[in-house]
Scaffold this motif. Structure first.
Motif, short mmCIF file in Angstrom:
data_model
loop_
_atom_site.label_atom_id
_atom_site.label_comp_id
_atom_site.label_asym_id
_atom_site.label_seq_id
_atom_site.Cartn_x
_atom_site.Cartn_y
_atom_site.Cartn_z
N PHE A 123 12.22 -20.10 -10.06
CA PHE A 123 11.47 -20.84 -9.05
C PHE A 123 12.14 -22.19 -8.76
N GLN A 124 12.60 -22.86 -9.81
CA GLN A 124 13.26 -24.16 -9.61
C GLN A 124 14.53 -24.02 -8.79
N LEU A 125 15.27 -22.93 -9.05
CA LEU A 125 16.49 -22.69 -8.28
C LEU A 125 16.16 -22.43 -6.80
N VAL A 126 15.16 -21.58 -6.56
CA VAL A 126 14.78 -21.26 -5.18
C VAL A 126 14.29 -22.52 -4.46
N SER A 127 13.53 -23.36 -5.16
CA SER A 127 13.04 -24.61 -4.55
C SER A 127 14.20 -25.52 -4.16
N ARG A 128 15.19 -25.62 -5.03
CA ARG A 128 16.38 -26.44 -4.76
C ARG A 128 17.08 -26.01 -3.48
N ARG A 129 17.21 -24.69 -3.34
CA ARG A 129 18.02 -24.17 -2.24
C ARG A 129 17.21 -24.01 -0.95
N TYR A 130 15.89 -24.01 -1.08
CA TYR A 130 15.00 -23.73 0.05
C TYR A 130 15.30 -24.62 1.26
N GLU A 131 15.51 -24.02 2.39
CA GLU A 131 15.80 -24.67 3.68
C GLU A 131 17.11 -25.44 3.69
N ARG A 132 17.89 -25.36 2.63
CA ARG A 132 19.19 -26.05 2.61
C ARG A 132 20.34 -25.06 2.57
N ALA A 133 20.16 -24.00 1.80
CA ALA A 133 21.27 -23.06 1.61
C ALA A 133 20.69 -21.66 1.41
N SER A 134 21.47 -20.68 1.79
CA SER A 134 20.98 -19.30 1.86
C SER A 134 21.05 -18.57 0.53
N MET A 135 20.17 -17.59 0.40
CA MET A 135 20.23 -16.67 -0.72
C MET A 135 20.17 -15.24 -0.18
N LEU A 136 21.00 -14.39 -0.75
CA LEU A 136 20.94 -12.95 -0.46
C LEU A 136 20.57 -12.28 -1.77
N ILE A 137 19.44 -11.60 -1.79
CA ILE A 137 18.97 -10.98 -3.03
C ILE A 137 18.83 -9.48 -2.81
N THR A 138 19.38 -8.69 -3.73
CA THR A 138 19.14 -7.24 -3.68
C THR A 138 18.18 -6.87 -4.80
N SER A 139 17.30 -5.91 -4.52
CA SER A 139 16.35 -5.47 -5.53
C SER A 139 15.93 -4.03 -5.28
N ASN A 140 15.70 -3.32 -6.37
CA ASN A 140 15.17 -1.95 -6.28
C ASN A 140 13.64 -1.96 -6.24
N ARG A 141 13.04 -3.16 -6.32
CA ARG A 141 11.59 -3.25 -6.33
C ARG A 141 11.09 -3.93 -5.06
N PRO A 142 10.08 -3.36 -4.38
CA PRO A 142 9.50 -4.01 -3.21
C PRO A 142 8.87 -5.35 -3.60
N ALA A 158 4.91 -18.02 -5.54
CA ALA A 158 5.55 -19.27 -5.13
C ALA A 158 7.00 -19.03 -4.72
N ILE A 159 7.69 -18.17 -5.46
CA ILE A 159 9.09 -17.82 -5.16
C ILE A 159 9.15 -17.12 -3.80
N LEU A 160 8.28 -16.12 -3.62
CA LEU A 160 8.31 -15.34 -2.37
C LEU A 160 7.89 -16.18 -1.17
N ASP A 161 6.95 -17.10 -1.38
CA ASP A 161 6.51 -17.98 -0.31
C ASP A 161 7.70 -18.71 0.31
N ARG A 162 8.58 -19.22 -0.53
CA ARG A 162 9.76 -19.94 -0.04
C ARG A 162 10.82 -18.98 0.50
N LEU A 163 11.08 -17.91 -0.26
CA LEU A 163 12.13 -16.98 0.17
C LEU A 163 11.81 -16.34 1.51
N LEU A 164 10.54 -16.00 1.71
CA LEU A 164 10.19 -15.22 2.91
C LEU A 164 9.93 -16.11 4.13
N HIS A 165 9.84 -17.42 3.93
CA HIS A 165 9.50 -18.32 5.04
C HIS A 165 10.49 -18.19 6.20
N HIS A 166 11.79 -18.33 5.90
CA HIS A 166 12.83 -18.11 6.91
C HIS A 166 13.70 -17.00 6.37
N SER A 167 13.39 -15.77 6.73
CA SER A 167 14.10 -14.69 6.07
C SER A 167 14.20 -13.44 6.92
#
Ligand code: ADP
Ligand code: MG
Length: 189
Positions: A123-142, A158-167
């Motif tokens: 969560f701390q990592l996602v918050s740091r990068r949120y709206e500043r830099a991109s993340m590409l995540i692959t997952s076998n789980r919905p 909380a993680i998904l809230d940030r990841l999915l905001h601009h995604s």
């Protein structure tokens, strides 16, 4: 420097006919890197063997070609690195380092159960990068199962809230490409 792709995979080498659940136009648009310029996130979801890592590496390569700094890591290695840095009192330094690449690619989230503290560190990592830099995540789980993946429903939300905001979320369906030839030769039903 950086990148560390685990294999060589290209968009030219991706057989879109074999994967009708993917829109080639959307992938071509992603290849321009504009989403990275805007700090957006990309989730590639789906069962094993449908081409998630292939597309993650190929899009990462396209981003490098367009001048973006890219770091590719497995989710397991990322979490291990964060956990160790935390234990060593170097979390801040690690988060700073992981915030620098314009695109951070995290492969295979959800294959392995995460340590209890991992959700909070992630969560701390996602918050740091949120709206500043991109993340590409692959997952076998919905994403609906990420509460179980992280072992913490509140942190996952909380993680998904940030990841999915601009995604963009691409859910790939279908059978494993790895088993295709075996099925064709009749080794599998
Ligand atoms: P996943 O990460 O979804 O488990 P991979 O991307 O590792 O799957 O794909 C498994 C193997 O099949 C890789 O060697 C990959 O290059 C290949 N592959 C998967 N889908 C395609 C496709 N549509 N066209 C060409 N090769 C593919
Ligand atoms: Mg994979």
């Amino acid at each position: 420097k950086l990148a560390r792709f685990p294999c060589v995979r290209t968009l030219e080498g991706f057989d879109f006919d074999a994967q009708p659940s993917i829109d080639p136009g959307q992938i071509r648009d992603l290849a321009t890197g504009r989403w990275i310029g805007h700090g957006q996130a990309l989730l590639l979801l789906g069962p094993p063997g449908v081409g998630k890592t292939h597309l993650a590496v190929a899009l990462g390569r396209e981003a490098v070609d367009r001048g973006y700094t890219v770091l590719f890591t497995s989710a397991a290695a990322l979490m291990a690195g964060l956990t160790k840095a935390h234990a060593d009192g170097r979390l801040e330094e690690k988060l700073l380092q992981l915030s620098k690449p314009k695109l951070l690619i995290i492969d295979e989230l959800g294959y392995l159960p995460l340590e209890p503290a991992a959700a909070h560190l992630f969560f701390q990592l996602v918050s740091r990068r949120y709206e500043r830099a991109s993340m590409l995540i692959t997952s076998n789980r919905p994403v609906g199962e990420w509460g179980q993946v992280f072992g913490d429903a509140v942190a996952a939300t909380a993680i998904l809230d940030r990841l999915l905001h601009h995604s963009q979320v691409i859910t790939i369906r279908g059978d494993s490409y790895r088993l295709r030839d075996k099925r064709r030769s009749g080794l599998l039903q």
